[in-house]
Scaffold this motif. Structure first.
Motif, mmCIF file in Angstrom:
data_model
loop_
_atom_site.group_PDB
_atom_site.id
_atom_site.type_symbol
_atom_site.label_atom_id
_atom_site.label_comp_id
_atom_site.label_asym_id
_atom_site.label_seq_id
_atom_site.Cartn_x
_atom_site.Cartn_y
_atom_site.Cartn_z
ATOM 1 N N ILE A 1 31.211 -8.597 -60.511
ATOM 2 C CA ILE A 1 30.379 -7.898 -61.493
ATOM 3 C C ILE A 1 29.020 -8.573 -61.616
ATOM 4 C CG2 ILE A 1 30.151 -7.391 -63.959
ATOM 5 C CD1 ILE A 1 33.193 -6.881 -63.956
ATOM 6 N N ILE A 2 29.004 -9.904 -61.654
ATOM 7 C CA ILE A 2 27.735 -10.631 -61.746
ATOM 8 C C ILE A 2 26.895 -10.395 -60.492
ATOM 9 C CG2 ILE A 2 26.727 -12.943 -61.780
ATOM 10 C CD1 ILE A 2 29.044 -13.728 -63.646
ATOM 11 N N PHE A 3 27.534 -10.378 -59.332
ATOM 12 C CA PHE A 3 26.812 -10.124 -58.079
ATOM 13 C C PHE A 3 26.142 -8.757 -58.101
ATOM 14 C CE2 PHE A 3 26.958 -8.135 -53.848
ATOM 15 C CZ PHE A 3 26.046 -8.940 -53.201
ATOM 16 N N PHE A 4 26.887 -7.719 -58.493
ATOM 17 C CA PHE A 4 26.307 -6.379 -58.510
ATOM 18 C C PHE A 4 25.249 -6.232 -59.602
ATOM 19 C CE2 PHE A 4 30.110 -5.095 -56.033
ATOM 20 C CZ PHE A 4 29.432 -4.547 -54.975
ATOM 21 N N CYS B 1 21.493 -5.089 -58.757
ATOM 22 C CA CYS B 1 20.832 -3.956 -59.412
ATOM 23 C C CYS B 1 19.501 -4.374 -60.026
ATOM 24 C CB CYS B 1 21.743 -3.364 -60.480
ATOM 25 S SG CYS B 1 23.150 -2.480 -59.801
ATOM 26 N N VAL B 2 19.462 -5.541 -60.649
ATOM 27 C CA VAL B 2 18.210 -6.022 -61.235
ATOM 28 C C VAL B 2 17.175 -6.256 -60.140
ATOM 29 C CG1 VAL B 2 17.156 -7.974 -62.444
ATOM 30 C CG2 VAL B 2 19.281 -6.965 -63.300
ATOM 31 N N ALA B 3 17.590 -6.836 -59.020
ATOM 32 C CA ALA B 3 16.656 -7.098 -57.924
ATOM 33 C C ALA B 3 16.122 -5.787 -57.337
ATOM 34 C CB ALA B 3 17.335 -7.927 -56.843
ATOM 35 N N LEU B 4 16.999 -4.816 -57.109
ATOM 36 C CA LEU B 4 16.542 -3.540 -56.554
ATOM 37 C C LEU B 4 15.627 -2.808 -57.529
ATOM 38 C CD1 LEU B 4 19.805 -2.284 -54.813
ATOM 39 C CD2 LEU B 4 17.745 -3.185 -53.741
ATOM 40 N N THR B 5 15.933 -2.885 -58.813
ATOM 41 C CA THR B 5 15.072 -2.256 -59.816
ATOM 42 C C THR B 5 13.698 -2.920 -59.828
ATOM 43 O OG1 THR B 5 17.010 -1.739 -61.151
ATOM 44 C CG2 THR B 5 14.881 -1.659 -62.254
#
Length: 58
Positions: free
Chosen positions: A21-24, A28-32
């Protein structure tokens, strides 16, 4: 008589689940952040470039 042992069997491996969960979440934060940087950091045309491109289309 049989005595019941009070053992709780884990139904899931919380350590691995939390790590995934932490990885995803980080992904998501990086892609955003990448998408926002593309949107806000786009090269803006100056007025001269806009006017010359309008004259070329005529």
């Amino acid at each position: 008589m049989m005595t019941m042992t009070n053992t709780i069997l884990p139904l899931a491996n919380w350590g691995m689940g939390t790590a995934i969960i932490i990885f995803f979440a980080v992904l998501c934060v990086a892609l955003t952040a990448i998408v926002v940087s593309f949107v806000l950091g786009g090269k803006k045309k100056s007025d001269d470039e806009v006017n010359s491109s309008e004259n070329e289309n005529l």
